[in-house]
Design a protein around this motif. Sequence first.
Motif, mmCIF file in Angstrom:
data_model
loop_
_atom_site.group_PDB
_atom_site.id
_atom_site.type_symbol
_atom_site.label_atom_id
_atom_site.label_comp_id
_atom_site.label_asym_id
_atom_site.label_seq_id
_atom_site.Cartn_x
_atom_site.Cartn_y
_atom_site.Cartn_z
ATOM 1 N N ALA A 69 39.641 41.617 45.384
ATOM 2 C CA ALA A 69 40.191 42.591 46.323
ATOM 3 C C ALA A 69 41.373 43.384 45.777
ATOM 4 N N PRO A 70 42.326 42.774 45.062
ATOM 5 C CA PRO A 70 43.470 43.558 44.596
ATOM 6 C C PRO A 70 43.122 44.694 43.640
ATOM 7 N N ARG A 98 40.652 36.851 44.704
ATOM 8 C CA ARG A 98 41.851 37.511 44.203
ATOM 9 C C ARG A 98 42.055 37.178 42.730
ATOM 10 N N ARG A 112 44.907 48.263 38.719
ATOM 11 C CA ARG A 112 45.694 48.427 39.943
ATOM 12 C C ARG A 112 46.589 49.657 39.891
ATOM 13 N N ALA A 118 49.171 41.380 43.210
ATOM 14 C CA ALA A 118 49.262 41.494 44.667
ATOM 15 C C ALA A 118 49.994 40.297 45.257
ATOM 16 N N ASP A 120 50.815 37.676 48.470
ATOM 17 C CA ASP A 120 49.934 37.033 49.442
ATOM 18 C C ASP A 120 49.689 37.953 50.632
ATOM 19 N N GLU A 122 49.823 41.263 50.733
ATOM 20 C CA GLU A 122 48.973 42.393 50.340
ATOM 21 C C GLU A 122 47.511 41.960 50.233
ATOM 22 N N TYR A 123 47.287 40.787 49.662
ATOM 23 C CA TYR A 123 45.918 40.282 49.545
ATOM 24 C C TYR A 123 45.300 40.080 50.922
ATOM 25 N N ARG A 124 46.030 39.460 51.823
ATOM 26 C CA ARG A 124 45.530 39.248 53.180
ATOM 27 C C ARG A 124 45.184 40.590 53.833
ATOM 28 N N ASP A 126 44.353 43.378 52.325
ATOM 29 C CA ASP A 126 43.170 43.944 51.676
ATOM 30 C C ASP A 126 41.883 43.320 52.215
#
Length: 324
Positions: A69-70, A98, A112, A118, A120, A122-124, A126
């Motif tokens: 995802a990142p 991730r 990126r 990323a 935590d 930002e990952y969530r 995304d």
Amino acid sequence: MVQTGTRAVDTLRDTAAFAQAMERLGYRRLWYAEHHHSPAIGAFPPVVLTAHAAASTSVIRLGSGGVLAPNHAPLTVAEQFGTLAALHEDRIDLGIGRGPGTFDEAIARALRRGAGPATDAEYRQDVAAVLSFLVEEVALGPLPEPWLLVSSTAGAALAAALGLPVAIAHHIRPDNTLAVVEGYRAAFTASRWCERPRVLLCVETVCAPTQEEAVWRAGPMNVVKAGLLKGLSQAPFPTPAQAAVHPFTEQERQALDAFRAQQAVGTPEVVVGRLAQLVAATGAQELMLATPVHDLGDRIGSYELVRKHWGAAAGSAAGSAALV
């Protein structure tokens, strides 16, 4: 894998044949991982491999295991896999994970657009955005089946909060598996994607007629892992003969032996027994096999042996999980 003595294009040409073999053997899912700047594995986008394999098969489910995802705009991921799901109804999985998919910092930053790793949060965001876009913006018809790929309790907590089925990377971080399963089931919240906890366990599995042959075939991945322990990029995937003379340090040998003891390498009886133990320990509903073997025929042969003997074990602990 991109084997020594071959080119990346040769690996790509094997993709359809391998997918067709897995479908013929009755496997349920085939996933493609995202890697970059890795001569041993190749930089083949999961969405492209999924599309190619889907066009060459008719039943087996295909998808990412996973798309990172990142590295991508959430809308792009949703559009790509939403389109695949519309073209291949009820056959597309969207496994999200991730990490940069590379040990090369310059490549990671290029993916990126100059941003660092990323967080935590930002990952969530995304992952949640991909799911939202699938429903609200794409929705061309049937949706891909989303999975969250995890190897830590933090990943398990996110999957539980979002109500997603979880694919546990036992083949990467086996020491975390039991804690991940326990945390995921304890915190799970039902969603439109999944009504109850659903666990897929991925296990490195190499099966051969004899124990010695299985260990021989598993040798090349030991070389790759030794390099990963040092954070190094690899040469093309070595042959078993090259792996047999590789100069491992004593520390590397101990780490590799400890890792292999938690996977499934050996004869059909040994492999099925080990997989059954993992099912009993985790309660996994599905088992996915990662078989990093140099020769395509040997790789398919490993899957064939496991499939045959797993079916014979129906009704035992092994029979309680689907082999995917």
